[in-house]
Scaffold this motif. Structure first.
Motif, PDB file in Angstrom:
ATOM      1  N   UNK A  14       0.825  -1.202   0.000  1.00 49.98           N
ATOM      2  CA  UNK A  14       0.000   0.000   0.000  1.00 49.98           C
ATOM      3  C   UNK A  14       0.865   1.261   0.000  1.00 49.98           C
ATOM      4  N   UNK A  15       1.887   1.258   0.841  1.00 54.73           N
ATOM      5  CA  UNK A  15       2.699   2.464   1.049  1.00 54.73           C
ATOM      6  C   UNK A  15       3.673   2.700  -0.097  1.00 54.73           C
ATOM      7  N   UNK A  16       4.258   1.614  -0.617  1.00 51.89           N
ATOM      8  CA  UNK A  16       5.202   1.754  -1.741  1.00 51.89           C
ATOM      9  C   UNK A  16       4.528   2.396  -2.947  1.00 51.89           C
ATOM     10  N   UNK A  17       3.361   1.910  -3.302  1.00 54.41           N
ATOM     11  CA  UNK A  17       2.670   2.408  -4.482  1.00 54.41           C
ATOM     12  C   UNK A  17       2.203   3.851  -4.281  1.00 54.41           C
ATOM     13  N   UNK A  18       2.114   4.295  -3.040  1.00 49.01           N
ATOM     14  CA  UNK A  18       1.704   5.677  -2.744  1.00 49.01           C
ATOM     15  C   UNK A  18       2.898   6.616  -2.583  1.00 49.01           C
ATOM     16  N   UNK A  19       4.126   6.063  -2.779  1.00 51.22           N
ATOM     17  CA  UNK A  19       5.311   6.921  -2.773  1.00 51.22           C
ATOM     18  C   UNK A  19       5.994   7.075  -1.439  1.00 51.22           C
ATOM     19  N   UNK A  20       5.610   6.255  -0.453  1.00 50.08           N
ATOM     20  CA  UNK A  20       6.247   6.346   0.863  1.00 50.08           C
ATOM     21  C   UNK A  20       7.424   5.373   0.956  1.00 50.08           C
ATOM     22  N   UNK A  21       8.472   5.801   1.662  1.00 48.79           N
ATOM     23  CA  UNK A  21       9.605   4.919   1.945  1.00 48.79           C
ATOM     24  C   UNK A  21       9.319   4.162   3.232  1.00 48.79           C
ATOM     25  N   UNK A  22       9.535   2.864   3.216  1.00 51.96           N
ATOM     26  CA  UNK A  22       9.098   2.015   4.328  1.00 51.96           C
ATOM     27  C   UNK A  22      10.276   1.319   5.004  1.00 51.96           C
ATOM     28  N   UNK A  23      10.274   1.355   6.345  1.00 43.23           N
ATOM     29  CA  UNK A  23      11.172   0.541   7.171  1.00 43.23           C
ATOM     30  C   UNK A  23      10.300  -0.453   7.933  1.00 43.23           C
ATOM     31  N   UNK A  24      10.778  -1.701   8.111  1.00 40.96           N
ATOM     32  CA  UNK A  24       9.965  -2.747   8.737  1.00 40.96           C
ATOM     33  C   UNK A  24      10.651  -3.293   9.990  1.00 40.96           C
ATOM     34  N   UNK A  25       9.817  -3.712  10.946  1.00 38.61           N
ATOM     35  CA  UNK A  25      10.326  -4.385  12.144  1.00 38.61           C
ATOM     36  C   UNK A  25       9.309  -5.434  12.559  1.00 38.61           C
ATOM     37  N   UNK A  26       9.804  -6.588  13.021  1.00 38.22           N
ATOM     38  CA  UNK A  26       8.917  -7.690  13.346  1.00 38.22           C
ATOM     39  C   UNK A  26       8.613  -7.861  14.819  1.00 38.22           C
ATOM     40  N   UNK A  27       9.266  -7.094  15.688  1.00 39.57           N
ATOM     41  CA  UNK A  27       8.971  -7.154  17.123  1.00 39.57           C
ATOM     42  C   UNK A  27       9.339  -5.829  17.778  1.00 39.57           C
ATOM     43  N   UNK A  28       8.983  -5.691  19.048  1.00 37.41           N
ATOM     44  CA  UNK A  28       9.167  -4.418  19.739  1.00 37.41           C
ATOM     45  C   UNK A  28      10.610  -3.978  19.863  1.00 37.41           C
ATOM     46  N   UNK A  29      11.507  -4.893  20.242  1.00 37.93           N
ATOM     47  CA  UNK A  29      12.916  -4.540  20.405  1.00 37.93           C
ATOM     48  C   UNK A  29      13.545  -4.108  19.076  1.00 37.93           C
ATOM     49  N   UNK A  30      13.215  -4.846  18.008  1.00 33.53           N
ATOM     50  CA  UNK A  30      13.732  -4.472  16.691  1.00 33.53           C
ATOM     51  C   UNK A  30      13.188  -3.112  16.276  1.00 33.53           C
TER      52      UNK A  30
END
Length: 352
Positions: A14-30
């Motif tokens: 959703x965000x990529x196609x709208x022009x946003x740069x995305x960072x991902x994390x899979x848990x709270x500490x990360x």
């Protein structure tokens, strides 16, 4: 930030196609580690994550100076109102309940980013204003010192009965007024930028009050000062409390008739001392009291016309008192006098 890989991939699409740069994390500490390395403009935060959940991540982000203003949208399958209230109390800006639509997600993001952009622009403008105030104030100090120094030198060479002596006194008074204005502007710039530093230590507040009273006693004021009550040993920055006393006593003198009574009184409690500075002067109309501690506030009042002031003094001492954990307020009867009250922490309460 979501431990569900499918959710992450969907949001990223959703965000990529709208022009946003995305960072991902899979848990709270990360998530906390990534935010610490690269501060984002907005955070989409799942509540139910293993280890540190979204509530705890939100709480920690709001405690850190560089992340406390990042917009946070909590993503949750929880529909209980109490869960949303908990998130709001911890600092979340918005909620999206799963499943949500792409249109709703992007609308919430655009709205929060617009608010953040306006806040960032305002912060930059305020920082520039503080820098300009500081720069101009510093630049004024050198010519002011020259004016006052030569005026004092000329006054030493001219007898008090000669022509020109009174003019030199007026020049020096004007230089003192401008110097006070410059000092206030510098303090204002430091307060606004958060760079004003306190050096608190224990000292006898009654002794300081007595010294400040003596600095105003006579002449030229011809006012009658009295000291009453017990002040105790306070834990504060003595130089800054000198500023508070100097401002309040100066105002009491300026707005009281010649020979007027001025009282400084201390009343200690379990953890704080309450200090009162009372005059029997012109007083303040009730309608003007709410704005009294605002910056540059100078209400049009015929009875004080011609009395010099910048409207900064009370604002600055309010900040100084509050930086010590105290409070300041005023009570006044128009035409009968004014009492300013402020509180300071006692040394015993700080140690305990």
């Amino acid at each position: 930030m979501d431990d569900n890989v499918q959710n992450v991939e969907l949001l990223e699409a959703y965000l990529d196609v709208s022009g946003y740069e995305v960072e991902k994390a899979g848990n709270g500490l990360e998530a906390l580690e990534r935010v610490g390395n690269r501060v984002p403009d907005l955070i989409l935060l799942d509540i139910m994550m293993p280890g540190i959940d979204g509530y705890e991540v939100c709480r920690r982000l709001r405690q850190e100076e560089k992340t406390r203003l990042i917009p946070i949208v909590m993503l949750t399958a929880l529909k209980d109102l109490d869960d949303k209230i908990k998130g709001i109390e911890l600092g979340a800006d918005d909620f999206l309940t799963k499943p949500f639509s792409k249109a709703e997600l992007l609308a919430r993001i655009r709205s929060l980013l617009r608010i953040k952009r306006l806040h960032d622009e305002l912060a930059k403008a305020n920082a520039f204003k503080s820098q300009m105030i500081s720069l101009v104030a510093h630049e004024l100090r050198t010519p002011l010192a020259t004016i006052k120094g030569f005026a004092e030198l000329m006054q030493l060479r001219i007898a008090s009965h000669e022509d020109g002596f009174e003019y030199l006194h007026d020049i020096m008074s004007a230089a003192d007024n401008i110097n006070n204005m410059v000092t206030n502007l510098l303090d204002l710039a430091r307060i606004e930028s958060g760079k004003i530093a306190l050096s608190p230590h224990p000292f006898d507040a009654r002794q300081l009050a007595l010294e400040m009273i003596h600095s105003f006693q006579p002449p030229p004021t011809q006012h009658t000062f009295s000291l009453d009550g017990d002040f105790g040993i306070v834990h504060a920055d003595r130089d800054r409390i000198v500023q508070v006393f100097a401002n309040l006593l100066s105002n009491a003198v300026k707005y009281s008739p010649q020979g007027g009574q001025i009282l400084v009184k201390g009343t200690p409690s379990d953890s704080m001392v309450l200090v009162e500075v009372r005059d029997a002067g012109v007083g303040i109309p009730e309608s003007l009291i709410p704005g009294l501690f605002e910056r540059f506030y100078r209400a049009p009042r015929p009875e004080i016309e011609g009395i010099p002031g910048t409207g900064l003094g009370l604002s600055i001492i309010r900040s100084l008192v509050e930086l010590h954990g105290g409070k300041i307020w005023v009570e006044s009867t128009h035409g009968k006098g004014t009492s300013f009250f402020f509180t300071l922490p006692l040394a015993d309460s700080v140690r305990s």
